[in-house]
Design a protein around this motif. Structure first.
Motif, PDB file in Angstrom:
ATOM      1  N   HIS A 110       0.800  -1.227   0.000  1.00  0.00           N
ATOM      2  CA  HIS A 110       0.000   0.000   0.000  1.00  0.00           C
ATOM      3  C   HIS A 110       0.831   1.274   0.000  1.00  0.00           C
ATOM      4  CE1 HIS A 110      -2.366  -3.342   1.198  1.00  0.00           C
ATOM      5  NE2 HIS A 110      -2.221  -3.192   2.489  1.00  0.00           N
ATOM      6  N   VAL A 111       2.037   1.213  -0.535  1.00  0.00           N
ATOM      7  CA  VAL A 111       2.855   2.425  -0.630  1.00  0.00           C
ATOM      8  C   VAL A 111       2.118   3.513  -1.412  1.00  0.00           C
ATOM      9  CG1 VAL A 111       4.954   3.388  -1.678  1.00  0.00           C
ATOM     10  CG2 VAL A 111       5.082   1.287  -0.323  1.00  0.00           C
ATOM     11  N   MET A 112       1.381   3.127  -2.456  1.00  0.00           N
ATOM     12  CA  MET A 112       0.664   4.122  -3.241  1.00  0.00           C
ATOM     13  C   MET A 112      -0.431   4.801  -2.431  1.00  0.00           C
ATOM     14  SD  MET A 112       2.060   4.539  -6.183  1.00  0.00           S
ATOM     15  CE  MET A 112       0.775   5.428  -7.053  1.00  0.00           C
ATOM     16  N   SER A 113      -0.967   4.108  -1.442  1.00  0.00           N
ATOM     17  CA  SER A 113      -1.998   4.726  -0.614  1.00  0.00           C
ATOM     18  C   SER A 113      -1.426   5.812   0.300  1.00  0.00           C
ATOM     19  CB  SER A 113      -2.718   3.662   0.225  1.00  0.00           C
ATOM     20  OG  SER A 113      -3.599   2.910  -0.589  1.00  0.00           O
ATOM     21  N   TYR A 114      -0.111   5.821   0.473  1.00  0.00           N
ATOM     22  CA  TYR A 114       0.535   6.900   1.228  1.00  0.00           C
ATOM     23  C   TYR A 114       0.698   8.155   0.373  1.00  0.00           C
ATOM     24  CZ  TYR A 114       1.699   3.926   5.219  1.00  0.00           C
ATOM     25  OH  TYR A 114       1.626   3.112   6.331  1.00  0.00           O
ATOM     26  N   GLN A 115       0.449   8.030  -0.926  1.00  0.00           N
ATOM     27  CA  GLN A 115       0.504   9.201  -1.801  1.00  0.00           C
ATOM     28  C   GLN A 115      -0.883   9.853  -1.756  1.00  0.00           C
ATOM     29  OE1 GLN A 115       3.700   9.349  -2.571  1.00  0.00           O
ATOM     30  NE2 GLN A 115       3.788   7.259  -1.768  1.00  0.00           N
ATOM     31  N   ASN A 116      -1.066  10.777  -0.849  1.00  0.00           N
ATOM     32  CA  ASN A 116      -2.407  11.260  -0.528  1.00  0.00           C
ATOM     33  C   ASN A 116      -3.004  12.201  -1.565  1.00  0.00           C
ATOM     34  OD1 ASN A 116      -1.923  11.472   3.110  1.00  0.00           O
ATOM     35  ND2 ASN A 116      -2.196   9.721   1.775  1.00  0.00           N
ATOM     36  N   SER A 117      -2.197  13.027  -2.177  1.00  0.00           N
ATOM     37  CA  SER A 117      -2.724  14.011  -3.119  1.00  0.00           C
ATOM     38  C   SER A 117      -2.572  13.516  -4.553  1.00  0.00           C
ATOM     39  CB  SER A 117      -1.994  15.346  -2.964  1.00  0.00           C
ATOM     40  OG  SER A 117      -0.653  15.228  -3.409  1.00  0.00           O
ATOM     41  N   ASN A 118      -3.362  14.088  -5.456  1.00  0.00           N
ATOM     42  CA  ASN A 118      -3.211  13.759  -6.873  1.00  0.00           C
ATOM     43  C   ASN A 118      -1.806  14.093  -7.356  1.00  0.00           C
ATOM     44  OD1 ASN A 118      -5.837  12.838  -7.089  1.00  0.00           O
ATOM     45  ND2 ASN A 118      -6.640  14.794  -7.828  1.00  0.00           N
ATOM     46  N   GLU A 119      -1.252  15.188  -6.843  1.00  0.00           N
ATOM     47  CA  GLU A 119       0.107  15.569  -7.233  1.00  0.00           C
ATOM     48  C   GLU A 119       1.114  14.498  -6.825  1.00  0.00           C
ATOM     49  OE1 GLU A 119       3.420  19.135  -6.545  1.00  0.00           O
ATOM     50  OE2 GLU A 119       1.503  19.190  -5.481  1.00  0.00           O
ATOM     51  N   ALA A 142      -2.987  -1.101  -3.563  1.00  0.00           N
ATOM     52  CA  ALA A 142      -3.508   0.062  -2.849  1.00  0.00           C
ATOM     53  C   ALA A 142      -4.823  -0.308  -2.173  1.00  0.00           C
ATOM     54  CB  ALA A 142      -3.731   1.229  -3.820  1.00  0.00           C
ATOM     55  N   TRP A 143      -5.213   0.509  -1.210  1.00  0.00           N
ATOM     56  CA  TRP A 143      -6.537   0.356  -0.617  1.00  0.00           C
ATOM     57  C   TRP A 143      -7.572   0.600  -1.715  1.00  0.00           C
ATOM     58  CZ3 TRP A 143      -7.297   2.639   4.958  1.00  0.00           C
ATOM     59  CH2 TRP A 143      -6.368   2.046   5.830  1.00  0.00           C
ATOM     60  N   TYR A 144      -8.583  -0.259  -1.757  1.00  0.00           N
ATOM     61  CA  TYR A 144      -9.562  -0.232  -2.841  1.00  0.00           C
ATOM     62  C   TYR A 144     -10.883   0.337  -2.324  1.00  0.00           C
ATOM     63  CZ  TYR A 144     -12.105  -1.952  -6.951  1.00  0.00           C
ATOM     64  OH  TYR A 144     -12.858  -2.057  -8.100  1.00  0.00           O
ATOM     65  N   GLU A 178     -14.218  13.491   1.990  1.00  0.00           N
ATOM     66  CA  GLU A 178     -14.003  14.475   0.933  1.00  0.00           C
ATOM     67  C   GLU A 178     -12.638  14.323   0.275  1.00  0.00           C
ATOM     68  OE1 GLU A 178     -12.200  16.238   4.598  1.00  0.00           O
ATOM     69  OE2 GLU A 178     -13.972  15.040   4.104  1.00  0.00           O
ATOM     70  N   GLN A 179     -11.739  13.567   0.914  1.00  0.00           N
ATOM     71  CA  GLN A 179     -10.394  13.364   0.380  1.00  0.00           C
ATOM     72  C   GLN A 179     -10.107  11.913   0.014  1.00  0.00           C
ATOM     73  OE1 GLN A 179      -8.554  15.009   3.978  1.00  0.00           O
ATOM     74  NE2 GLN A 179      -7.672  16.626   2.729  1.00  0.00           N
ATOM     75  N   ASN A 180     -11.045  11.002   0.337  1.00  0.00           N
ATOM     76  CA  ASN A 180     -10.793   9.562   0.176  1.00  0.00           C
ATOM     77  C   ASN A 180      -9.569   9.131   0.977  1.00  0.00           C
ATOM     78  OD1 ASN A 180     -12.956   9.577  -1.545  1.00  0.00           O
ATOM     79  ND2 ASN A 180     -11.819   8.993  -3.373  1.00  0.00           N
ATOM     80  N   HIS A 205      -0.652   7.608  10.176  1.00  0.00           N
ATOM     81  CA  HIS A 205      -0.529   7.137   8.797  1.00  0.00           C
ATOM     82  C   HIS A 205      -1.778   7.558   8.037  1.00  0.00           C
ATOM     83  CE1 HIS A 205       2.798   4.024   9.532  1.00  0.00           C
ATOM     84  NE2 HIS A 205       2.627   4.706  10.658  1.00  0.00           N
ATOM     85  N   LYS A 206      -1.600   8.384   7.024  1.00  0.00           N
ATOM     86  CA  LYS A 206      -2.718   8.873   6.217  1.00  0.00           C
ATOM     87  C   LYS A 206      -2.808   8.017   4.958  1.00  0.00           C
ATOM     88  CE  LYS A 206      -3.330  13.382   6.127  1.00  0.00           C
ATOM     89  NZ  LYS A 206      -4.442  13.560   7.085  1.00  0.00           N
ATOM     90  N   MET A 207      -3.886   7.252   4.839  1.00  0.00           N
ATOM     91  CA  MET A 207      -4.018   6.254   3.784  1.00  0.00           C
ATOM     92  C   MET A 207      -5.146   6.627   2.825  1.00  0.00           C
ATOM     93  SD  MET A 207      -1.627   4.262   4.807  1.00  0.00           S
ATOM     94  CE  MET A 207      -1.852   2.856   3.721  1.00  0.00           C
ATOM     95  N   ARG A 208      -4.809   6.713   1.547  1.00  0.00           N
ATOM     96  CA  ARG A 208      -5.806   7.034   0.535  1.00  0.00           C
ATOM     97  C   ARG A 208      -6.351   5.754  -0.100  1.00  0.00           C
ATOM     98  NH1 ARG A 208      -5.125  11.263  -4.595  1.00  0.00           N
ATOM     99  NH2 ARG A 208      -7.054  10.675  -5.676  1.00  0.00           N
ATOM    100  N   TYR A 209      -7.648   5.720  -0.308  1.00  0.00           N
ATOM    101  CA  TYR A 209      -8.235   4.602  -1.035  1.00  0.00           C
ATOM    102  C   TYR A 209      -8.625   5.077  -2.431  1.00  0.00           C
ATOM    103  CZ  TYR A 209     -12.441   6.717   1.120  1.00  0.00           C
ATOM    104  OH  TYR A 209     -13.401   7.586   1.573  1.00  0.00           O
ATOM    105  N   PHE A 210      -8.531   4.161  -3.384  1.00  0.00           N
ATOM    106  CA  PHE A 210      -8.684   4.508  -4.794  1.00  0.00           C
ATOM    107  C   PHE A 210      -9.797   3.705  -5.461  1.00  0.00           C
ATOM    108  CE2 PHE A 210      -4.239   5.488  -3.860  1.00  0.00           C
ATOM    109  CZ  PHE A 210      -4.062   6.718  -4.468  1.00  0.00           C
ATOM    110  N   PHE A 211     -10.305   4.282  -6.547  1.00  0.00           N
ATOM    111  CA  PHE A 211     -11.287   3.623  -7.392  1.00  0.00           C
ATOM    112  C   PHE A 211     -10.678   3.448  -8.788  1.00  0.00           C
ATOM    113  CE2 PHE A 211     -13.447   5.818  -4.045  1.00  0.00           C
ATOM    114  CZ  PHE A 211     -14.456   4.954  -3.647  1.00  0.00           C
ATOM    115  N   ARG A 212     -11.111   2.403  -9.471  1.00  0.00           N
ATOM    116  CA  ARG A 212     -10.499   2.092 -10.768  1.00  0.00           C
ATOM    117  C   ARG A 212     -10.528   3.260 -11.759  1.00  0.00           C
ATOM    118  NH1 ARG A 212      -9.637  -2.892 -14.456  1.00  0.00           N
ATOM    119  NH2 ARG A 212      -9.630  -1.918 -16.509  1.00  0.00           N
TER     120      ARG A 212
END
Length: 252
Positions: A110-119, A142-144, A178-180, A205-212
């Motif tokens: 889940h390293v990508m989930s640590y990338q919180n912003s689109n940037e 990543a978190w799904y 609001e930030q996923n 730990h701030k974890m972002r979840y993603f959608f396809r």
């Protein structure tokens, strides 16, 4: 981004039961299914290098980078003890500039989930793309989103013992819809079993979840094509029961 700090010293203890071998075999399966003559792998956010040690045994040449100096120190120690020649270095994957090309880039746990912003995500994807020639593959987990929202994070407590120490880890989540993003506050108690002396470590730990669809769009922006996404546990089609997903992308 250095969220682990002292926690890095206890990382291997808490994840001693993690099936690194099984996860490496899944990556091997995905590489053989979607890659082309993959031999040389770069691991973005390698942590303590446990996946790389297993992939080395499967016949791959591995290199790993991680932002945490402590994690890299442990990875180098693990490599030295095992007798496996794997190069590990400290680097920010969002700004990593490779001196050579690789057949594949991976980013696990889940390293990508640590990338919180689109940037952050776009910078990481751009870095991965620069490490690959056309048709090279990038595999990350990543978190799904569908699974996270269907089975929302809850307070979890894990307790283990290692040597003279007893560890208690309490994870408390707060969701930011609001930030996923899920803020996971960790409190780790390190208790000396002989003296009873306790050390307390706190991490956020701030974890972002993603959608396809968003992953597909972000990959396109970084000159990748999304090839597939699969449930991390079953390697089958993702569903509302999938808390994590592998995403497989091909460099265009």
């Amino acid at each position: 981004m250095e969220v682990f700090k002292d926690y890095a010293y206890y990382y291997n203890a808490f994840y001693g039961d993690k099936d690194y071998k099984g996860e490496a075999e899944k990556i091997d399966f995905l590489i053989k299914k979607y890659g082309k003559n993959v031999k040389h792998i770069l691991d973005f956010g390698c942590g303590t290098g446990r996946h790389d040690l297993e992939l080395f045994d499967l016949g791959y040449q591995c290199e790993g980078v991680d932002l945490s100096e402590t994690m890299i120190e442990i990875a180098r120690e693990n490599s030295a003890v095992s007798g496996k020649q794997i190069e590990f270095s400290v680097a920010d994957i969002r700004a990593y500039k490779a001196e050579k090309k690789y057949d594949a880039v991976i980013s696990l746990f889940h390293v990508m989930s640590y990338q919180n912003s689109n940037e952050d995500v776009l910078r990481t994807l751009a870095s991965a793309r620069k490490c690959l020639d056309k048709d090279g593959i990038f595999i990350f987990d990543a978190w799904y989103g569908p699974g996270v929202l269907s089975d929302r994070p809850a307070v979890r407590v894990k307790e283990i013992e290692e040597g003279n120490d007893r560890f208690i880890r309490i994870a408390k989540p707060v969701m930011h819809e609001e930030q996923n993003i899920v803020d996971v506050s960790y409190e780790i108690l390190v208790i000396d079993k002989k003296t009873g002396k306790t050390k307390v470590i706190q991490e956020l730990h701030k974890m972002r979840y993603f959608f396809r669809p968003e992953i597909e769009f972000l990959l396109q922006e970084a000159d990748f094509e999304l090839v597939d996404n699969l449930d991390c546990q079953t390697l089958g089609t993702t569903s509302f029961d999938s808390w994590t997903s592998y995403f497989i992308a091909r460099a265009r």
